[in-house]
Write a protein that holds these residues in place. Structure first.
Motif: not given
Length: 313
Positions: A275-284
């Motif tokens: 589930q850990l896409t680049e967008d998801a990680m940047v947001d977190m």
């Protein structure tokens, strides 16, 4: 277990998650009978992203019956690797390129994510350690420019900077040690022909302000920097893979896996990682930078993607 088999299990687990309805809380899920015996210790580095990743794994494992001791900020990659070998931890948050270059002492430039992962897997296979499936996202060095600068100069790749360097030169801002690294300015000169570069040392995190103020033309960035969430910056492609590849995996002791139901354990880790896409990680990362605790950030994400429910019914 082969990568293909594990990938199939991850897909099946994700399908089960989607059908499970409302998530349980960590407290409810951790009361499963086996929870008291399925104990594991996970270590992380000190920077925010690594802390978030540790929390994601800890909380997802907790709702699946594992009791996790999360040891935050153990040290850099070499310290974590030694702690695993010494038995002080059972697994840790690892970046594939860092494992390969720092721990294994192998070259990383020019290797794509799959090649890097395979090399890491081979390295640990001879040492009775196992690695999870990698995350889709990478956190690696990159060269960033302002959107307007990229558009005005037709920049899409680091290679495009060579023409500018050959003309009026390029002003580059980066952390001080970047100037003397092959995975830094030395490599940019050798691989991409960036000859005329005016280097400006800048503390990590402050390089984007230099871009905004027009004091430099380009900066060294990391691909999951929180500053990238708001837009305004373009990451230039690295077609020669100078900076290698940096996906995240868990490195875990095989002996420990044998004692805690290895398939179930890795199913949880692999399902979270998927589930850990680049967008998801940047947001977190941006949420943590804004002052929210990494445990809360991780919990909210896991709830959002339906992973606060046990994978196995």
């Amino acid at each position: 277990m082969s990568r293909a088999t594990r990938s199939a299990l991850v897909l099946a687990a994700l399908a089960l998650v989607a059908a499970c309805g409302e998530p349980n809380t960590e407290r409810d899920a951790s009361q499963q009978p086996q929870g008291a015996t399925l104990r594991v210790t996970i270590g992380t580095q000190a920077f925010p992203e690594a802390l978030v990743l540790g929390e994601l794994w800890r909380q997802a494992l907790a709702v699946n019956g594992y009791t996790v001791d999360l040891r935050k900020a153990v040290g850099p990659a070499e310290d974590l690797d030694q702690a695993l070998r010494d038995g002080d931890i059972d697994g840790y948050v690892a970046y594939t390129g860092t494992v390969l270059s720092i721990v294994a002492g192998q070259e990383v430039s020019g290797l794509d994510p799959e090649q890097t992962y395979d090399a890491v897997e081979d390295y640990y296979d001879d040492q009775d350690m196992e690695v999870s499936e990698p995350t889709p996202f990478e956190n690696k060095d990159a060269i960033a420019v302002a959107d307007a600068f990229a558009e005005d100069n037709g920049l899409t790749s680091i290679a495009d900077l060579a023409d500018l360097a050959a003309g009026d030169g390029v002003r580059l801002g980066a952390r001080p040690e970047f100037e003397d690294l092959y995975l830094g300015l030395e490599g940019l000169r050798e691989v991409y022909g960036l000859g005329d570069v005016e280097f400006t040392p800048v503390e990590l995190g402050e390089q984007y302000a230099l871009l905004d103020d027009g004091e430099v033309d380009a900066v060294d960035a990391f691909t999951t920097d929180p500053q990238l969430r708001g837009g305004g910056f373009t990451l230039l492609e690295d077609p020669e893979l100078l900076f290698g590849s940096q996906n995240v995996v868990m490195v875990v002791d095989e002996g420990k896996l044998d004692s805690i139901d290895s398939d179930a354990f890795m199913d949880v880790i692999d399902t979270v990682n998927a589930q850990l896409t680049e967008d998801a990680m940047v947001d977190m990362n941006a949420e943590v930078t804004d002052g929210r605790g990494e445990a809360d950030v991780a919990r909210s994400f896991l709830r959002r993607v339906g992973l606060m429910t046990p994978l196995r019914g």
